[in-house]
Design a protein around this motif. Sequence first.
Motif, PDB file in Angstrom:
ATOM      1  N   UNK A   9       6.530  -3.690  10.866  1.00 30.63           N
ATOM      2  CA  UNK A   9       6.180  -4.013   9.487  1.00 30.63           C
ATOM      3  C   UNK A   9       5.020  -5.000   9.473  1.00 30.63           C
ATOM      4  N   UNK A  10       4.112  -4.821   8.521  1.00 30.50           N
ATOM      5  CA  UNK A  10       2.862  -5.581   8.522  1.00 30.50           C
ATOM      6  C   UNK A  10       2.748  -6.560   7.367  1.00 30.50           C
ATOM      7  N   UNK A  11       1.962  -7.601   7.597  1.00 30.53           N
ATOM      8  CA  UNK A  11       1.564  -8.514   6.529  1.00 30.53           C
ATOM      9  C   UNK A  11       0.623  -7.767   5.591  1.00 30.53           C
ATOM     10  N   UNK A  12       0.681  -8.105   4.304  1.00 31.70           N
ATOM     11  CA  UNK A  12      -0.166  -7.433   3.310  1.00 31.70           C
ATOM     12  C   UNK A  12      -1.199  -8.393   2.743  1.00 31.70           C
ATOM     13  N   UNK A  13      -2.309  -7.848   2.309  1.00 34.97           N
ATOM     14  CA  UNK A  13      -3.352  -8.656   1.674  1.00 34.97           C
ATOM     15  C   UNK A  13      -3.820  -7.994   0.388  1.00 34.97           C
ATOM     16  N   UNK A  14      -3.890  -8.811  -0.663  1.00 38.69           N
ATOM     17  CA  UNK A  14      -4.451  -8.361  -1.935  1.00 38.69           C
ATOM     18  C   UNK A  14      -5.926  -8.747  -1.939  1.00 38.69           C
ATOM     19  N   UNK A  15      -6.796  -7.783  -2.137  1.00 36.18           N
ATOM     20  CA  UNK A  15      -8.239  -8.025  -2.136  1.00 36.18           C
ATOM     21  C   UNK A  15      -8.786  -7.953  -3.562  1.00 36.18           C
ATOM     22  N   UNK A  16      -9.534  -8.987  -3.934  1.00 36.45           N
ATOM     23  CA  UNK A  16     -10.115  -9.065  -5.274  1.00 36.45           C
ATOM     24  C   UNK A  16     -11.611  -8.775  -5.167  1.00 36.45           C
ATOM     25  N   UNK A  17     -12.043  -7.750  -5.858  1.00 37.84           N
ATOM     26  CA  UNK A  17     -13.408  -7.255  -5.674  1.00 37.84           C
ATOM     27  C   UNK A  17     -14.478  -8.186  -6.241  1.00 37.84           C
ATOM     28  N   UNK A  18     -15.711  -7.872  -5.877  1.00 40.27           N
ATOM     29  CA  UNK A  18     -16.875  -8.598  -6.379  1.00 40.27           C
ATOM     30  C   UNK A  18     -17.072  -8.316  -7.864  1.00 40.27           C
ATOM     31  N   UNK A  19     -18.105  -8.917  -8.406  1.00 43.05           N
ATOM     32  CA  UNK A  19     -18.447  -8.693  -9.815  1.00 43.05           C
ATOM     33  C   UNK A  19     -18.938  -7.264 -10.044  1.00 43.05           C
ATOM     34  N   UNK A  20     -19.135  -6.516  -8.955  1.00 44.63           N
ATOM     35  CA  UNK A  20     -19.579  -5.119  -9.044  1.00 44.63           C
ATOM     36  C   UNK A  20     -18.408  -4.140  -9.157  1.00 44.63           C
ATOM     37  N   UNK A  21     -17.199  -4.655  -9.274  1.00 46.67           N
ATOM     38  CA  UNK A  21     -16.045  -3.782  -9.464  1.00 46.67           C
ATOM     39  C   UNK A  21     -15.511  -3.195  -8.167  1.00 46.67           C
TER      40      UNK A  21
END
Length: 264
Positions: A58-70
């Motif tokens: 089982x893996x650690x998860x990451x939430x990625x928040x995009x640039x201002x370019x969507x």
Amino acid sequence: MKRLLLFLAALAVASTASAQDWAKARLDKSPRHLEWVTLKVGDRDVKCFVGYPEVKTKATAIVLIHEIFGLSDWMRGMVDQFAEAGYIAIAPDFLSGAGPNGGGTDSFGANDNVRGKIQGLADSQVMGDVKAAAEYVAKLPAANGKVVVGGFCWGGAKTFNYAVTGADFKAGLVFYGSAPKPEQMAAIKAPIYGFYGGNDARITAAVPEVTTQMKAAGKTFDQVTYEGAGHGFMRAGEDPAATEPNKQARLEGWKRIKAILSKI
């Protein structure tokens, strides 16, 4: 005149698309499982792009928040690259439902349209979307329950903003994003790791003061400035036309990312 305007509009869309052809080409060749999911956040449907690593445990998860370019091809490519590194990654499209005919990032066409709409998003809405994505990946059968949040440019600032909500996550990766007000920092629970470009004074000039403010608040703020790199070096450094400083900053940035995540 009308024909000229239509031609220029089409040219702008084509230019926007072709600017990241290299990112899409890499993504199309990925052997990993990538998928779209839709999360219900209040009365909104938020589309998210998810990537799974090819691992036994089982893996650690990451939430990625995009640039201002969507949620661009490059941002989806970053989901795949975090999956390649051994992590479950999810990137919400924060423009979900905000575009023409209820579309998301892809429905806006030119970058200026995307940028303008993102700047108008309510911070509370963005924080709700991040929270929903974090809760979703934490409960996946393939996940170990540990969640990291990271963002780029606009997303870097939103990562810092999410931290000051008092959210309980393992670490925040802030890539060339501005910091919250010092009086908000007391609510931060997670350690924050900053990645900055030496040739990005608009953001980087504030880093010494932010370091002092975070220390005064008793919070962990571990930051590195990559000399010669400009704003957006994680994307610009991957572009085939990348400058050497941006390319080097991206390589060093990835080494640091993996070192941080390996200890979580």
